[in-house]
Structures are given as structure tokens and as C-alpha cells.
Design a protein around this motif. Structure first.
Motif, PDB file in Angstrom:
ATOM      1  N   TRP A 125      32.726  14.112   4.523  1.00 44.64           N
ATOM      2  CA  TRP A 125      32.807  15.083   5.612  1.00 44.64           C
ATOM      3  C   TRP A 125      34.251  15.515   5.826  1.00 44.64           C
ATOM      4  CZ3 TRP A 125      28.438  17.130   7.293  1.00 44.64           C
ATOM      5  CH2 TRP A 125      27.264  16.396   7.188  1.00 44.64           C
ATOM      6  N   ALA A 126      34.423  16.719   6.350  1.00 41.34           N
ATOM      7  CA  ALA A 126      35.744  17.223   6.704  1.00 41.34           C
ATOM      8  C   ALA A 126      35.571  18.330   7.737  1.00 41.34           C
ATOM      9  CB  ALA A 126      36.484  17.755   5.479  1.00 41.34           C
ATOM     10  N   SER A 167      36.920  22.092   8.519  1.00 37.60           N
ATOM     11  CA  SER A 167      37.620  23.189   7.857  1.00 37.60           C
ATOM     12  C   SER A 167      38.838  23.628   8.646  1.00 37.60           C
ATOM     13  CB  SER A 167      36.664  24.365   7.644  1.00 37.60           C
ATOM     14  OG  SER A 167      36.143  24.815   8.897  1.00 37.60           O
ATOM     15  N   SER A 220      40.924  12.765  15.438  1.00 41.42           N
ATOM     16  CA  SER A 220      39.906  11.822  14.965  1.00 41.42           C
ATOM     17  C   SER A 220      40.225  10.423  15.477  1.00 41.42           C
ATOM     18  CB  SER A 220      39.852  11.829  13.447  1.00 41.42           C
ATOM     19  OG  SER A 220      38.951  10.836  12.969  1.00 41.42           O
ATOM     20  N   LEU A 258      31.859  17.555   1.825  1.00 37.56           N
ATOM     21  CA  LEU A 258      32.717  17.551   0.638  1.00 37.56           C
ATOM     22  C   LEU A 258      31.912  17.276  -0.625  1.00 37.56           C
ATOM     23  CD1 LEU A 258      35.765  15.527   2.036  1.00 37.56           C
ATOM     24  CD2 LEU A 258      35.512  18.011   1.849  1.00 37.56           C
ATOM     25  N   PRO A 300      36.539   9.849   6.529  1.00 36.22           N
ATOM     26  CA  PRO A 300      35.792  11.097   6.329  1.00 36.22           C
ATOM     27  C   PRO A 300      35.552  11.390   4.854  1.00 36.22           C
ATOM     28  CG  PRO A 300      37.507  11.400   7.982  1.00 36.22           C
ATOM     29  CD  PRO A 300      37.728  10.044   7.383  1.00 36.22           C
ATOM     30  N   GLN A 301      36.558  11.076   4.008  1.00 38.09           N
ATOM     31  CA  GLN A 301      36.405  11.349   2.575  1.00 38.09           C
ATOM     32  C   GLN A 301      35.285  10.496   1.980  1.00 38.09           C
ATOM     33  OE1 GLN A 301      39.275  10.603   4.126  1.00 38.09           O
ATOM     34  NE2 GLN A 301      40.234  12.642   4.104  1.00 38.09           N
ATOM     35  N   TRP A 305      31.224  10.269  13.740  1.00 43.63           N
ATOM     36  CA  TRP A 305      32.620  10.656  13.689  1.00 43.63           C
ATOM     37  C   TRP A 305      33.068  10.949  15.113  1.00 43.63           C
ATOM     38  CZ3 TRP A 305      34.702  14.950   9.866  1.00 43.63           C
ATOM     39  CH2 TRP A 305      36.088  14.773   9.701  1.00 43.63           C
TER      40      TRP A 305
END
Length: 385
Positions: A289-290, A292, A300, A384, A284-285, A320
Motif C-alpha cells: 500500500w502507498a 499517492s 503515518s 503497489l 506499507p511496502q 494503517w
């Protein structure tokens, strides 16, 4: 556990955000994204069992389908066994059902009913000298043949003279169930045995899997008593209404293995166009994307960069994946200059889809879960960078 989306027609990925009304864009995206959805049927997932089918509609519903019921409870409502026993029994039951679908030889005809549409398919599944061979062919509408040899999957579209090749086998279509083998099932589902019925000529145990919140659907499942193979599956909403069904109408649990299953299916396809669908595992990093805040029960499963060559044109999207072990959700994101309002949604059987926008990216959230769950994912997703 799933259903129609198990064998979708491959379309151009550019239809992920086509021009036209938001509803049409979501419809196109659902067809495209369902390609990679880890269903119910799965339902089918489950859809979806990532992928559910047809069968009788009469359902022996609980008096209150939404209440929390523990299969360890006695008739007078008092617990006779500890919670850890329930968790172990639910997990072992699910693993037995999924293992039977993976390791046994079987062949038959199953019917999928979802969103008012009925599709009949044949399936042949063999394990020969440690190799898994599977062939599924639709008998209604456009002809589609899916053949799997261990990890490689080919979808043959004779009308388009096209073969789509994937280097992995999404092993979650009917009659398989588990999306992730080590999920915390007992926290979010309860198991209840509901007797026995005959299905496709076999005596089956009937089992109800009851969700403990409104973020996931329930299931009613028929499994052959001796083998544990899933013979019929229904996805149920919080009122006990059948959203999606899949069932064998013919089933042979002892077919003679056919080692030539794949080669026979590929005969006459030497001049077909071949398109490869490739995916590379990412984080994700790395993709920027993340979430909240986490969505209860959903972990995941992985995030992938998918670079596709469709009709000679390279296209890249991010996917994802999330799952609670039975239900699953996919988030598909790609850049778009489209300026239309997000929020369009689509419902097909137990599968829902939602269009969202995050900056310059269009996001499709799709899964065999209630619309509320998709909205939580859409609201939580953030960029992000």
C-alpha cells in the motif's frame, strides 16, 4: 478524543464486508473498526478525546469559528509573541493535560453523547507502585467492562460470557488526548483561552483548539485548574456546532488506590471464552500500500497486520493508522468478493466512515475527522502490488 467507540461491542470481523446494503455494511464496519481507532474522545478520539461525552450544550462560540486565531495575538489583533512561543505553549499545554490523565489517580462517572446516543460509564484509574490499573464499565445498554494492567487490556462481555484480550493499551481514550506526542500541532491548530467554569464540582480552565483548515475538527476543553486533568470535552465542526461531547458528572481526584482492581473485575469469569486480538507491525511496502500524495498534517503512525481469532475462525486484515497529533484516521483493508458499489458513508457524531474499493480489496476509512478528509485518504490510497 473519544466517545462511544471507546467501548464498542466486539463483533465478528467478517461483518467488515457483510452482505446487504452499502450503508449496513459500513455501519457494521464502523462498530468493528472503532475497536482499534486511535480516537476522539477522539474523541474519542477523540472521539477522538478518541472517545466526547455529555454535558451542557451551550457553547461560547467565536464570532467566526473558521477564522485563523493565534493565542499569542493581543486584543487589538497584533502579535505580541513569536510563533515559536505559541507552538511551545500549545505543545506543553497538551502534554500537561495528557500527563495528568496518565499519572494521576482519579475515579468518577462520565457521560458520552454522540450521534444522538448517550452512554454513561464509570472509570477508576490508579498508578500503584509504577503499575497502571484502569477499569471502565458501561452503565447503559449491554454491560461491558474494560480493564487495563499496564499494556494488557481485557474487555469483558458478561452477556456473551466472553473476554477479548489485547496485548497493548490504546492509551487515547477520555480523559487522555494526545495521539502522537511529537506532532506539528501549531501548524494545524491554534490555542485560545476562554476563561473559567465549574464542571463536576471543580473550577476548570476553558480552552479552545481551533483548526487552521477544513480537514480537521476543533475542540473546546475544560481542564481542572490545579491538576490539568480533562474534565469535559466537545468536538466542534467548522460552524461551531457540537458534534460530540464527553464530561465527568462525578469526579474524585484523590481516591484511595485499589491494587485489587483487576482481580475483582475478573472474578467469576473463569469459564468465559477468551479470544485474542493480535497485531504485528509491518510496513506499507510489505503490505503493498502507498498514498499517492500526503494528506496535510497527517503522519503515518504505523501499519499492522491483525490476525484475529473470533469464534474460532482466523481472520486477517491490514490497518494503517494516521494522526495529526489530535485527530486520527484508520484505514482497514481486507480481501472481498463483494461486488457492490463503493462510496457508502456513515456519520455518527464526530466519527465518519467511508467504504472504498481498491482492486479486489474492500477498504474502510474511518476517523473523527470531516468526511472530506476521509475522501482524500480513499482517493490517495493505492496498491503497489
Amino acid at each position: 478524543m473519544k466517545r462511544i467507540s471507546v467501548w464498542p461491542l466486539r463483533i465478528k470481523l467478517k461483518m467488515l464486508v457483510p452482505h446487504g446494503s452499502p450503508r449496513i455494511r459500513v455501519q457494521h464496519a464502523v462498530v468493528c473498526c472503532a475497536l482499534w481507532l486511535i480516537p476522539a474522545i477522539t474523541w474519542a478520539n477523540p472521539s477522538r478525546v478518541t472517545a466526547a461525552g455529555a454535558g451542557t450544550r451551550d457553547v461560547a462560540l467565536l464570532a467566526n469559528p473558521s477564522q485563523k486565531i493565534d493565542s499569542a495575538a493581543s486584543a487589538d489583533g497584533q502579535y505580541s509573541k513569536p510563533q515559536q512561543h505559541h507552538e511551545a505553549s500549545l505543545r506543553s499545554w497538551l502534554q500537561r493535560v495528557s500527563q495528568a490523565a496518565k499519572d494521576r489517580n482519579y475515579s468518577g462517572v462520565f457521560v458520552v453523547q454522540s450521534g444522538g446516543r448517550i452512554v454513561t460509564s464509570t472509570i477508576d484509574h490508579y498508578v500503584v507502585h509504577g503499575n497502571t490499573l484502569e477499569r471502565v464499565e458501561t452503565l447503559d445498554g449491554q454491560r461491558r467492562i474494560l480493564v487495563c494492567h499496564n499494556a494488557e487490556t481485557r474487555t469483558i462481555l458478561p452477556d456473551a460470557r466472553l473476554i477479548v484480550v489485547e496485548d497493548h493499551h490504546t492509551d487515547y481514550s477520555f480523559p487522555r488526548m494526545l495521539k502522537t506526542p511529537h506532532a506539528d500541532y501549531a501548524t494545524h491548530y491554534k490555542l485560545r483561552q476562554e476563561g473559567h467554569e465549574r464542571c463536576a464540582g471543580y473550577v476548570c480552565d476553558v480552552t479552545r483548539i481551533i483548526p487552521q483548515d477544513d480537514l480537521r475538527y476543533g475542540y473546546r476543553l475544560w481542564t481542572e485548574q490545579r491538576s490539568g486533568l480533562l474534565v469535559k470535552a466537545q468536538t466542534l465542526n467548522d460552524l461551531g456546532k457540537v458534534l460530540d461531547q464527553v464530561a465527568f458528572t462525578q469526579l474524585d481526584l484523590n481516591p484511595k488506590p485499589r491494587p485489587d482492581l483487576i482481580s475483582e473485575a475478573l472474578k467469576g469469569t473463569s469459564n468465559y471464552r477468551i479470544e485474542h486480538m493480535r497485531a504485528s507491525l509491518s510496513t506499507p511496502q510489505a503490505q503493498g500500500w502507498a498514498l499517492s500524495h500526503p494528506i496535510p498534517g497527517f503522519e503515518s503512525v504505523g501499519i499492522y497486520k491483525r490476525r484475529l481469532m473470533l469464534h474460532g475462525k482466523p481472520t486477517e486484515v491490514t490497518q494503517w493508522l494516521f494522526s495529526d497529533g489530535l485527530a486520527s484516521v484508520s484505514l482497514f483493508a481486507g480481501p472481498s468478493a463483494d461486488s457492490r458499489q463503493p462510496g457508502a458513508s456513515l456519520h455518527m457524531g464526530d466519527t465518519n466512515a467511508l467504504l472504498a474499493r481498491k482492486g479486489a480489496w474492500s477498504v474502510i476509512v474511518i476517523g473523527a475527522v470531516p468526511a472530506k478528509t476521509l475522501q482524500l485518504f480513499a482517493d490517495s490510497l493505492k496498491q503497489l502490488h
